[in-house]
Write a protein that holds these residues in place. Structure first.
Motif, PDB file in Angstrom:
ATOM      1  N   ALA A  18       0.820  -1.209   0.000  1.00  0.00           N
ATOM      2  CA  ALA A  18       0.000   0.000   0.000  1.00  0.00           C
ATOM      3  C   ALA A  18       0.855   1.260   0.000  1.00  0.00           C
ATOM      4  O   ALA A  18       0.523   2.247  -0.670  1.00  0.00           O
ATOM      5  CB  ALA A  18      -0.936  -0.002   1.206  1.00  0.00           C
ATOM      6  N   GLU A  19       1.963   1.253   0.731  1.00  0.00           N
ATOM      7  CA  GLU A  19       2.805   2.450   0.800  1.00  0.00           C
ATOM      8  C   GLU A  19       3.497   2.731  -0.541  1.00  0.00           C
ATOM      9  O   GLU A  19       3.764   3.887  -0.881  1.00  0.00           O
ATOM     10  CB  GLU A  19       3.844   2.340   1.911  1.00  0.00           C
ATOM     11  CG  GLU A  19       4.782   1.154   1.834  1.00  0.00           C
ATOM     12  CD  GLU A  19       4.288  -0.054   2.596  1.00  0.00           C
ATOM     13  OE1 GLU A  19       5.140  -0.813   3.113  1.00  0.00           O
ATOM     14  OE2 GLU A  19       3.055  -0.265   2.681  1.00  0.00           O
ATOM     15  N   THR A  20       3.758   1.669  -1.325  1.00  0.00           N
ATOM     16  CA  THR A  20       4.365   1.849  -2.646  1.00  0.00           C
ATOM     17  C   THR A  20       3.353   2.449  -3.622  1.00  0.00           C
ATOM     18  O   THR A  20       3.686   3.325  -4.429  1.00  0.00           O
ATOM     19  CB  THR A  20       4.891   0.505  -3.184  1.00  0.00           C
ATOM     20  OG1 THR A  20       5.805  -0.062  -2.237  1.00  0.00           O
ATOM     21  CG2 THR A  20       5.600   0.680  -4.513  1.00  0.00           C
ATOM     22  N   ILE A  21       2.122   1.965  -3.542  1.00  0.00           N
ATOM     23  CA  ILE A  21       1.049   2.529  -4.365  1.00  0.00           C
ATOM     24  C   ILE A  21       0.853   4.000  -4.006  1.00  0.00           C
ATOM     25  O   ILE A  21       0.725   4.861  -4.887  1.00  0.00           O
ATOM     26  CB  ILE A  21      -0.261   1.750  -4.138  1.00  0.00           C
ATOM     27  CG1 ILE A  21      -0.088   0.284  -4.514  1.00  0.00           C
ATOM     28  CG2 ILE A  21      -1.410   2.380  -4.943  1.00  0.00           C
ATOM     29  CD1 ILE A  21      -1.230  -0.609  -4.043  1.00  0.00           C
ATOM     30  N   ALA A  22       0.832   4.281  -2.705  1.00  0.00           N
ATOM     31  CA  ALA A  22       0.656   5.660  -2.244  1.00  0.00           C
ATOM     32  C   ALA A  22       1.766   6.555  -2.769  1.00  0.00           C
ATOM     33  O   ALA A  22       1.520   7.684  -3.209  1.00  0.00           O
ATOM     34  CB  ALA A  22       0.625   5.694  -0.711  1.00  0.00           C
ATOM     35  N   ALA A  23       2.989   6.067  -2.744  1.00  0.00           N
ATOM     36  CA  ALA A  23       4.127   6.867  -3.219  1.00  0.00           C
ATOM     37  C   ALA A  23       3.988   7.200  -4.697  1.00  0.00           C
ATOM     38  O   ALA A  23       4.318   8.309  -5.138  1.00  0.00           O
ATOM     39  CB  ALA A  23       5.435   6.121  -2.961  1.00  0.00           C
TER      40      ALA A  23
END
Length: 212
Positions: free
Chosen positions: A183-188
């Motif tokens: 999720a944090e990679t998508i957010a980035a």
């Protein structure tokens, strides 16, 4: 830059909110939600809204870019019609209002397989939204299409959890497009698309969202 975020209470949206507030390139975040956020920050404006009746003339529509991480499942929504309202109608209404007030970039958390002609209803709705967003005239439109999203949700999705266990074991031998997307990679990817907009329409696929 001033960025609007819709879907701030979700898994990906929560990461987007934290990343925006920590990013010196972002001066202000407007995050309309159905209920007040737990997060407080001098740079955060959190109008509480009914997405079915969005205020057309609110001053906070005037932003530079929009990130949309709003979404649900057919099971959680209760019906196909309710799902389509949340995953198509609400994001499109936000995009229209922000564009009318001058927003020049839009970044959408969509889905792998999004296609208005898809046989799977979920992918069909996602594809229809992408198609309709293309018609709004945003100078920069980024469509992020993750596969299985990795991370801890507030509400557990049983099928998604089981799939994540299997893919977590098989990940090293699977093609990149089939691996879990944190999720944090998508957010980035969404944050970068909003803060450093690329002219035209850009698609970020699942293979681009695998943890490195």
């Amino acid at each position: 830059m001033k960025v609007m975020l819709v879907g701030a209470t979700g898994l990906v949206g929560g990461h987007v909110l934290r990343q925006l507030l920590d990013d010196p390139r972002c001066d202000a975040v407007v995050a309309p939600t159905r209920r007040p956020l737990d997060t407080t920050d001098a740079a955060l404006l959190n109008p509480v809204v009914d997405f079915a009746q969005l205020p057309a003339e609110a001053d906070w529509w005037a932003v530079d870019a929009v990130i949309c991480a709003l979404g649900t499942t057919i099971k959680q929504a209760g019906s196909k019609e309710a799902f389509a309202r949340i995953d198509h109608d609400f994001p499109l209404a936000v995009a229209q209002r922000a564009r009318a007030r001058g927003a020049h970039a839009f970044a959408l958390n969509s889905a792998m397989g999004a296609d208005p002609g898809a046989r799977i209803f979920y992918n069909q709705v996602k594809g229809r939204l992408e198609q309709d967003l293309r018609g709004l005239g945003y100078p920069s439109l980024t469509l992020v299409r993750p596969g299985l999203i990795g991370g801890e949700r507030a509400e557990r999705r049983t099928g998604e959890h089981l799939a994540s266990v299997v893919l977590g074991v098989l990940g090293p031998v699977l093609p990149r497009a089939w691996r879990i997307n944190p999720a944090e990679t998508i957010a980035a990817a969404l944050v970068e698309a909003a803060l450093v907009p690329t002219p035209g329409v850009r698609i970020v696929g699942s293979a681009d969202l695998v943890a490195r």
